[in-house]
Design a protein around this motif. Structure first.
Motif, PDB file in Angstrom:
ATOM      1  N   SER A  57       7.413 -34.838 -25.671  1.00 29.05           N
ATOM      2  CA  SER A  57       8.612 -34.854 -24.833  1.00 29.05           C
ATOM      3  C   SER A  57       9.276 -33.494 -24.712  1.00 29.05           C
ATOM      4  N   ALA A  58       9.194 -32.699 -25.777  1.00 33.31           N
ATOM      5  CA  ALA A  58       9.870 -31.402 -25.766  1.00 33.31           C
ATOM      6  C   ALA A  58       9.084 -30.413 -26.613  1.00 33.31           C
ATOM      7  N   VAL A  59       9.170 -29.149 -26.228  1.00 27.78           N
ATOM      8  CA  VAL A  59       8.509 -28.063 -26.942  1.00 27.78           C
ATOM      9  C   VAL A  59       9.496 -26.930 -27.112  1.00 27.78           C
ATOM     10  N   LEU A  60       9.567 -26.370 -28.337  1.00 28.58           N
ATOM     11  CA  LEU A  60      10.276 -25.119 -28.585  1.00 28.58           C
ATOM     12  C   LEU A  60       9.189 -24.081 -28.822  1.00 28.58           C
ATOM     13  N   ASP A  61       9.055 -23.120 -27.927  1.00 30.11           N
ATOM     14  CA  ASP A  61       7.987 -22.131 -28.031  1.00 30.11           C
ATOM     15  C   ASP A  61       8.550 -20.769 -28.376  1.00 30.11           C
ATOM     16  N   GLY A  78       8.898 -35.688 -17.320  1.00 26.94           N
ATOM     17  CA  GLY A  78      10.290 -35.458 -17.705  1.00 26.94           C
ATOM     18  C   GLY A  78      10.460 -34.556 -18.912  1.00 26.94           C
ATOM     19  N   GLY A  79       9.370 -34.065 -19.483  1.00 33.61           N
ATOM     20  CA  GLY A  79       9.440 -33.220 -20.673  1.00 33.61           C
ATOM     21  C   GLY A  79       9.913 -31.808 -20.358  1.00 33.61           C
ATOM     22  N   THR A  80      10.420 -31.149 -21.391  1.00 28.45           N
ATOM     23  CA  THR A  80      10.939 -29.791 -21.227  1.00 28.45           C
ATOM     24  C   THR A  80      10.364 -28.874 -22.292  1.00 28.45           C
ATOM     25  N   LEU A  81       9.929 -27.704 -21.865  1.00 34.07           N
ATOM     26  CA  LEU A  81       9.511 -26.651 -22.779  1.00 34.07           C
ATOM     27  C   LEU A  81      10.629 -25.628 -22.808  1.00 34.07           C
ATOM     28  N   TYR A  82      11.114 -25.308 -24.013  1.00 35.91           N
ATOM     29  CA  TYR A  82      12.150 -24.297 -24.184  1.00 35.91           C
ATOM     30  C   TYR A  82      11.477 -23.035 -24.700  1.00 35.91           C
TER      31      TYR A  82
END
Length: 173
Positions: A57-61, A78-82
């Motif tokens: 669902s989400a990534v912190l890169d 609907g996922g978000t990569l930060y």
């Protein structure tokens, strides 16, 4: 999913996610960090994003480059990569179909973050929380090298050469 080490600026969110019941996947090129990542709340650890159970669902890169490309491919609809860093210093080159919305990949996004984007931001609450977590033993700041200020060049060379996986602390004497 987190790509890169548990950095203090994102540790708070990662720990809160793990404590709230989220399934946290950590990505680290250094297999020696696996135990520490699990101790911080990661349920899985892998050497690259493609190996992670998908979708996420989400990534912190923190890494950028191909890691960001591979991590973006793991996102669910609907996922978000930060994108919070670029330690690899490599360019991000998305393949032509990376932004297609077919096959359950619609409405995904990439968001950028810059710690000093707003010069008036007050970090005192976050820093107080981080200090409390470290003091209570719930957060390891990841110090892997410590030495006197006079050895600063050794620390810089180790960091830039990719031989230091963690923080370097220079003691002022």
């Amino acid at each position: 999913m987190t790509c890169g080490p548990f950095r203090p600026q994102s540790a708070k969110d990662k720990l809160r996610a793990a404590r709230s019941g989220a399934h946290v996947v950590a990505i680290s090129r250094n297999p020696a960090q696996a135990e520490g990542l699990r101790a911080l709340g990661a349920h899985e650890d892998h050497p690259d994003p493609a190996a992670a159970r998908q979708p996420v669902s989400a990534v912190l890169d923190n890494v950028g480059g191909q890691y960001l490309v591979d991590a973006f491919a793991t996102l669910s609809a609907g996922g978000t990569l930060y994108s919070v860093g670029r330690s690899s210093e490599a360019d991000v080159v998305l393949p032509p179909d990376a932004l297609l919305g077919d096959e359950g990949r619609h409405d995904r996004s990439i968001r950028t973050f810059f710690l000093f984007g707003a010069p008036t931001t007050d970090f005192s609450t976050d820093l107080t929380w981080l200090a409390g977590e470290i003091a209570a033993g719930r957060l390891d700041p990841g110090i892997s090298w410590r030495g006197p200020w006079t050895r600063h060049s050794e620390a810089v060379e180790a960091l830039l050469g990719g031989r230091l996986h963690g923080k370097a602390v220079l003691d002022l004497e």
